[in-house]
Scaffold this active site. Structure first.
Site, PDB file in Angstrom:
ATOM      1  N   PRO A   1      36.416  -7.526 -40.549  1.00 14.29           N
ATOM      2  CA  PRO A   1      37.061  -8.752 -40.066  1.00 14.29           C
ATOM      3  C   PRO A   1      37.114  -8.807 -38.541  1.00 14.29           C
ATOM      4  O   PRO A   1      37.405  -7.816 -37.889  1.00 14.29           O
ATOM      5  CB  PRO A   1      38.465  -8.682 -40.661  1.00 14.29           C
ATOM      6  CG  PRO A   1      38.682  -7.264 -41.012  1.00 14.29           C
ATOM      7  CD  PRO A   1      37.345  -6.652 -41.270  1.00 14.29           C
ATOM      8  N   GLU A   2      36.811  -9.960 -37.999  1.00 16.93           N
ATOM      9  CA  GLU A   2      36.948 -10.177 -36.565  1.00 16.93           C
ATOM     10  C   GLU A   2      38.184 -11.046 -36.319  1.00 16.93           C
ATOM     11  O   GLU A   2      38.865 -11.443 -37.250  1.00 16.93           O
ATOM     12  CB  GLU A   2      35.676 -10.822 -36.003  1.00 16.93           C
ATOM     13  CG  GLU A   2      34.490  -9.856 -36.022  1.00 16.93           C
ATOM     14  CD  GLU A   2      33.437 -10.176 -34.965  1.00 16.93           C
ATOM     15  OE1 GLU A   2      33.770 -10.881 -33.994  1.00 16.93           O
ATOM     16  OE2 GLU A   2      32.294  -9.725 -35.116  1.00 16.93           O
TER      17      GLU A   2
ATOM     18  N   HIS B   1      42.710   0.305 -55.547  1.00 16.08           N
ATOM     19  CA  HIS B   1      42.939   0.573 -54.122  1.00 16.08           C
ATOM     20  C   HIS B   1      44.090  -0.239 -53.533  1.00 16.08           C
ATOM     21  O   HIS B   1      44.134  -0.458 -52.335  1.00 16.08           O
ATOM     22  CB  HIS B   1      41.647   0.344 -53.343  1.00 16.08           C
ATOM     23  CG  HIS B   1      40.510   1.186 -53.833  1.00 16.08           C
ATOM     24  ND1 HIS B   1      40.454   2.541 -53.620  1.00 16.08           N
ATOM     25  CD2 HIS B   1      39.408   0.877 -54.555  1.00 16.08           C
ATOM     26  CE1 HIS B   1      39.356   3.020 -54.186  1.00 16.08           C
ATOM     27  NE2 HIS B   1      38.710   2.031 -54.758  1.00 16.08           N
TER      28      HIS B   1
ATOM     29  N   ARG C   1      37.996   1.586 -48.494  1.00 18.36           N
ATOM     30  CA  ARG C   1      37.459   2.574 -47.555  1.00 18.36           C
ATOM     31  C   ARG C   1      38.541   3.218 -46.691  1.00 18.36           C
ATOM     32  O   ARG C   1      38.275   4.180 -45.980  1.00 18.36           O
ATOM     33  CB  ARG C   1      36.376   1.931 -46.688  1.00 18.36           C
ATOM     34  CG  ARG C   1      35.175   1.512 -47.532  1.00 18.36           C
ATOM     35  CD  ARG C   1      34.124   0.809 -46.710  1.00 18.36           C
ATOM     36  NE  ARG C   1      33.497   1.702 -45.735  1.00 18.36           N
ATOM     37  CZ  ARG C   1      32.596   1.298 -44.853  1.00 18.36           C
ATOM     38  NH1 ARG C   1      32.235   0.041 -44.811  1.00 18.36           N
ATOM     39  NH2 ARG C   1      32.067   2.153 -44.009  1.00 18.36           N
TER      40      ARG C   1
END
Ligand code: ZN
Length: 283
Positions: A2-3, A100, A119
């Site tokens: 994500p930016e 997760h 991750r």
């Protein structure tokens, strides 16, 4: 990854569920993500009211009424989902817990916020609200690209004499916070500046032109997120990711979008990251 526009879209999506609401239950399912969670995180969050939800660079900051601020970083693969929110335009039932789901907040307005991160490059931390700018992740950051401290003369001063390529200079978080690979590629295309050009060798006029272009590129992406998502959410309540079309990013070998330009978009690697550009339009 994500930016800034994606993080801002997540923040806006969380706002209606979290701002002004109290965390009635904080479930923390593991001791760490990228770094260990702060001590007694669940306990410190339970019963706290979220007074304001802010963003600094790619960090979401939830100010709590207890004088602490919860910092949330999505990392590479972090996803936030809102379910059961009675305030949103569209209700989303609580989903089944997934593998997760590392942190889950239940709010007193019925909303449930789930942080899922396969991750585990994401992070959460608790810091004193009156001192958020000194947090190690924040202390060295430059000004916000959409804020008042980022302006033409500031950028010209920071780029003056720099031998590094403009692409790397704009990715340098100490110069401007939150700009990532995608939006730097898009900015340089619109500015007509080649990514390899040395930052200090660009004329002042062209450097100045970068400021409104950076703002425009980010604003357009934030608006695209807002218009393509319901309440900034996808159909399943997930926040922040949206379809967005780019002029150069990810378009290697495809035709340049400049009218009358017959060139194709090139890709080079700079500091391990892909730069997409038109060698005809960007000098
Ligand atoms: Zn072109």
């Amino acid at each position: 990854m994500p930016e800034l526009p994606e993080v801002e879209t997540v923040r806006r999506g969380l706002q209606s569920a979290m701002e002004g609401a109290t965390i009635t239950r904080a479930q923390v399912n593991r001791p760490d993500l990228r770094w260990p969670f702060p001590e007694r995180m669940a306990e410190r969050l339970t019963g706290a009211k979220v007074t304001q939800l802010r963003r600094r660079s790619k960090y979401i900051l939830a100010d709590l009424d207890r004088g602490e601020t919860l910092l949330i970083h999505l990392g590479m693969s972090g996803r936030m989902t809102v379910s059961g929110d009675p305030l949103g335009q569209f209700a989303h039932d609580h989903p089944q817990a997934e593998k997760h789901d590392h942190v889950v907040f239940d709010m007193d307005n019925g909303a449930r916020i789930t942080f899922n991160d396969p991750r585990r490059f994401g992070a959460m931390d608790l810091l004193p609200s009156d001192n958020t700018e000194t947090h190690p992740l924040i202390a060295k950051l430059g000004p916000e690209p959409l804020g008042n401290d980022f302006h033409e003369s500031y950028l010209a001063e920071r780029l003056a004499g720099k031998n590094t390529p403009i692409k790397s200079a704009l990715l340098d978080q100490r110069i401007v916070a939150g700009l990532g690979n995608i939006y730097v590629c898009e900015t340089l295309f619109r500015a007509g500046i080649a990514p390899k050009r040395k930052a200090g060798a660009i004329s002042e006029t062209r450097v100045h032109s970068l400021v409104p272009i950076i703002r425009q590129v980010l604003q357009e992406a934030i608006e695209a997120g807002g218009s393509s998502l319901r309440d900034f959410r996808q159909a399943d309540g997930e926040l922040g990711y949206f379809q967005h079309t780019f002029d150069v990013y990810g378009r290697e070998g495809e035709p340049c979008k400049t009218p009358d330009c017959t060139n194709k978009i090139s890709r080079i690697t700079q500091s391990g990251r892909s730069s997409f550009y038109c060698a005809q339009c960007q000098r």
